[in-house]
Design a protein around this motif. Sequence first.
Motif, PDB file in Angstrom:
ATOM      1  N   ASN A  57      55.215  31.792   8.527  1.00 35.67           N
ATOM      2  CA  ASN A  57      53.913  32.468   9.110  1.00 35.67           C
ATOM      3  C   ASN A  57      52.747  32.081   8.135  1.00 35.67           C
ATOM      4  OD1 ASN A  57      54.661  34.394  11.397  1.00 35.67           O
ATOM      5  ND2 ASN A  57      56.541  34.096  10.106  1.00 35.67           N
ATOM      6  N   ASN A  58      51.767  31.808   8.317  1.00 35.43           N
ATOM      7  CA  ASN A  58      50.433  31.403   7.508  1.00 35.43           C
ATOM      8  C   ASN A  58      49.648  32.684   7.819  1.00 35.43           C
ATOM      9  OD1 ASN A  58      48.509  30.555   6.044  1.00 35.43           O
ATOM     10  ND2 ASN A  58      47.995  28.700   7.053  1.00 35.43           N
ATOM     11  N   LEU A  59      49.270  33.555   6.812  1.00 39.82           N
ATOM     12  CA  LEU A  59      48.626  34.690   7.108  1.00 39.82           C
ATOM     13  C   LEU A  59      47.170  34.683   6.126  1.00 39.82           C
ATOM     14  CD1 LEU A  59      51.246  37.191   6.310  1.00 39.82           C
ATOM     15  CD2 LEU A  59      50.377  36.542   8.529  1.00 39.82           C
ATOM     16  N   TYR A  60      46.357  35.150   6.424  1.00 39.24           N
ATOM     17  CA  TYR A  60      45.146  35.491   5.843  1.00 39.24           C
ATOM     18  C   TYR A  60      44.439  36.838   6.104  1.00 39.24           C
ATOM     19  CZ  TYR A  60      40.250  35.343   4.115  1.00 39.24           C
ATOM     20  OH  TYR A  60      39.262  35.928   3.117  1.00 39.24           O
ATOM     21  N   ARG A  61      44.286  37.835   5.162  1.00 35.55           N
ATOM     22  CA  ARG A  61      43.322  39.028   5.251  1.00 35.55           C
ATOM     23  C   ARG A  61      42.326  39.010   4.426  1.00 35.55           C
ATOM     24  NH1 ARG A  61      42.660  43.999   2.726  1.00 35.55           N
ATOM     25  NH2 ARG A  61      43.182  43.398   0.863  1.00 35.55           N
ATOM     26  N   PRO A  62      41.099  39.069   5.246  1.00 37.20           N
ATOM     27  CA  PRO A  62      39.749  39.018   4.753  1.00 37.20           C
ATOM     28  C   PRO A  62      39.648  40.257   3.733  1.00 37.20           C
ATOM     29  CG  PRO A  62      39.536  38.609   7.223  1.00 37.20           C
ATOM     30  CD  PRO A  62      41.265  38.961   6.770  1.00 37.20           C
ATOM     31  N   PRO A  63      39.085  40.096   2.651  1.00 41.30           N
ATOM     32  CA  PRO A  63      39.345  41.221   1.730  1.00 41.30           C
ATOM     33  C   PRO A  63      38.440  42.446   2.104  1.00 41.30           C
ATOM     34  CG  PRO A  63      37.896  39.507   0.881  1.00 41.30           C
ATOM     35  CD  PRO A  63      38.464  39.015   2.180  1.00 41.30           C
ATOM     36  N   ASN A  64      37.582  42.273   2.734  1.00 39.55           N
ATOM     37  CA  ASN A  64      36.595  43.592   3.176  1.00 39.55           C
ATOM     38  C   ASN A  64      37.161  44.003   4.704  1.00 39.55           C
ATOM     39  OD1 ASN A  64      35.202  43.230   0.847  1.00 39.55           O
ATOM     40  ND2 ASN A  64      33.871  41.687   1.713  1.00 39.55           N
ATOM     41  N   GLY A  65      38.264  43.685   5.230  1.00 43.18           N
ATOM     42  CA  GLY A  65      38.583  44.159   6.535  1.00 43.18           C
ATOM     43  C   GLY A  65      39.088  45.569   6.258  1.00 43.18           C
ATOM     44  N   HIS A  66      39.178  46.010   7.563  1.00 45.68           N
ATOM     45  CA  HIS A  66      39.712  47.547   7.531  1.00 45.68           C
ATOM     46  C   HIS A  66      41.230  47.458   7.172  1.00 45.68           C
ATOM     47  CE1 HIS A  66      40.821  51.366   9.564  1.00 45.68           C
ATOM     48  NE2 HIS A  66      39.765  51.859   9.122  1.00 45.68           N
ATOM     49  N   LYS A  67      41.281  48.497   6.091  1.00 47.01           N
ATOM     50  CA  LYS A  67      42.722  48.308   5.461  1.00 47.01           C
ATOM     51  C   LYS A  67      43.683  49.016   6.487  1.00 47.01           C
ATOM     52  CE  LYS A  67      44.285  51.473   2.548  1.00 47.01           C
ATOM     53  NZ  LYS A  67      44.265  52.235   1.013  1.00 47.01           N
ATOM     54  N   ALA A  68      43.587  49.993   7.254  1.00 48.56           N
ATOM     55  CA  ALA A  68      44.419  50.607   8.006  1.00 48.56           C
ATOM     56  C   ALA A  68      44.994  50.040   9.093  1.00 48.56           C
ATOM     57  CB  ALA A  68      43.995  52.191   8.265  1.00 48.56           C
ATOM     58  N   THR A  69      43.799  49.277   9.790  1.00 50.94           N
ATOM     59  CA  THR A  69      44.230  48.327  10.698  1.00 50.94           C
ATOM     60  C   THR A  69      44.828  47.084  10.515  1.00 50.94           C
ATOM     61  OG1 THR A  69      42.085  48.842  11.615  1.00 50.94           O
ATOM     62  CG2 THR A  69      42.917  47.077  12.652  1.00 50.94           C
ATOM     63  N   PHE A  70      44.660  46.480   9.236  1.00 52.76           N
ATOM     64  CA  PHE A  70      45.432  45.491   8.739  1.00 52.76           C
ATOM     65  C   PHE A  70      46.786  45.810   8.453  1.00 52.76           C
ATOM     66  CE2 PHE A  70      47.507  43.885   4.830  1.00 52.76           C
ATOM     67  CZ  PHE A  70      47.722  42.720   5.222  1.00 52.76           C
ATOM     68  N   LEU A  71      47.073  46.852   7.867  1.00 51.91           N
ATOM     69  CA  LEU A  71      48.379  47.536   7.778  1.00 51.91           C
ATOM     70  C   LEU A  71      49.240  47.617   9.233  1.00 51.91           C
ATOM     71  CD1 LEU A  71      47.872  49.860   4.714  1.00 51.91           C
ATOM     72  CD2 LEU A  71      49.102  47.589   4.601  1.00 51.91           C
ATOM     73  N   ALA A  72      48.535  48.285   9.800  1.00 48.88           N
ATOM     74  CA  ALA A  72      49.031  48.396  11.420  1.00 48.88           C
ATOM     75  C   ALA A  72      49.369  47.150  12.087  1.00 48.88           C
ATOM     76  CB  ALA A  72      48.440  49.270  12.198  1.00 48.88           C
ATOM     77  N   ASN A  73      48.640  46.211  11.907  1.00 45.94           N
ATOM     78  CA  ASN A  73      48.877  44.816  12.369  1.00 45.94           C
ATOM     79  C   ASN A  73      49.950  44.031  11.662  1.00 45.94           C
ATOM     80  OD1 ASN A  73      47.199  44.317  14.711  1.00 45.94           O
ATOM     81  ND2 ASN A  73      45.568  44.959  13.177  1.00 45.94           N
ATOM     82  N   LEU A  74      49.903  44.067  10.468  1.00 44.84           N
ATOM     83  CA  LEU A  74      50.975  43.387   9.703  1.00 44.84           C
ATOM     84  C   LEU A  74      52.254  43.966  10.239  1.00 44.84           C
ATOM     85  CD1 LEU A  74      51.820  41.491   7.575  1.00 44.84           C
ATOM     86  CD2 LEU A  74      51.564  43.364   5.918  1.00 44.84           C
TER      87      LEU A  74
END
Length: 156
Positions: A57-74
């Motif tokens: 799994n190759n992942l990228y999280r944009p640094p300015n993305g919404h944190k809670a949304t990222f955590l839920a999707n991860l």
Amino acid sequence: MTCFAKNRKNNVHGGGLITYVRSDLICRQLSNFESNCDTLEHICLEIFCQNKRIILNNLYRPPNGHKATFLANLSKVLENLNNNLGWLSIYLGDVNMGNQYSFYNSLNTRSIDFEGCQIFENYNFTNLIDRPTRCANQSVSLLDLIFVNFFDKVSK
């Protein structure tokens, strides 16, 4: 080489993901397991090496993305793949978190460092990287991580 690429959504300039796999390895993209949100870019591959199934799994999280949304999707990505693990499952990439793994315990940590990495640990994944991966303008960070589900199957 076999190339798997995924451009950023909504015509956002720059970025995207690319993963190359040696041409002598059997592989395929598992698009149905990939995240399709703005806060988590993701390519999921199934690779066969020496008759062993590896999920990469190759992942990228944009640094300015919404944190809670990222955590839920991860969390959703790991949950979806939890019943489809390979002989070895790997998550790697620039996820813009992970300072708490610093070998020297000298990097400033943020809540995302602990919250995001805890999700991997909840699914029994271990991080392999403990040295800073970004050094720029008096700033040092550990942003690029590699998580594996079987540490003993990996040699550094």
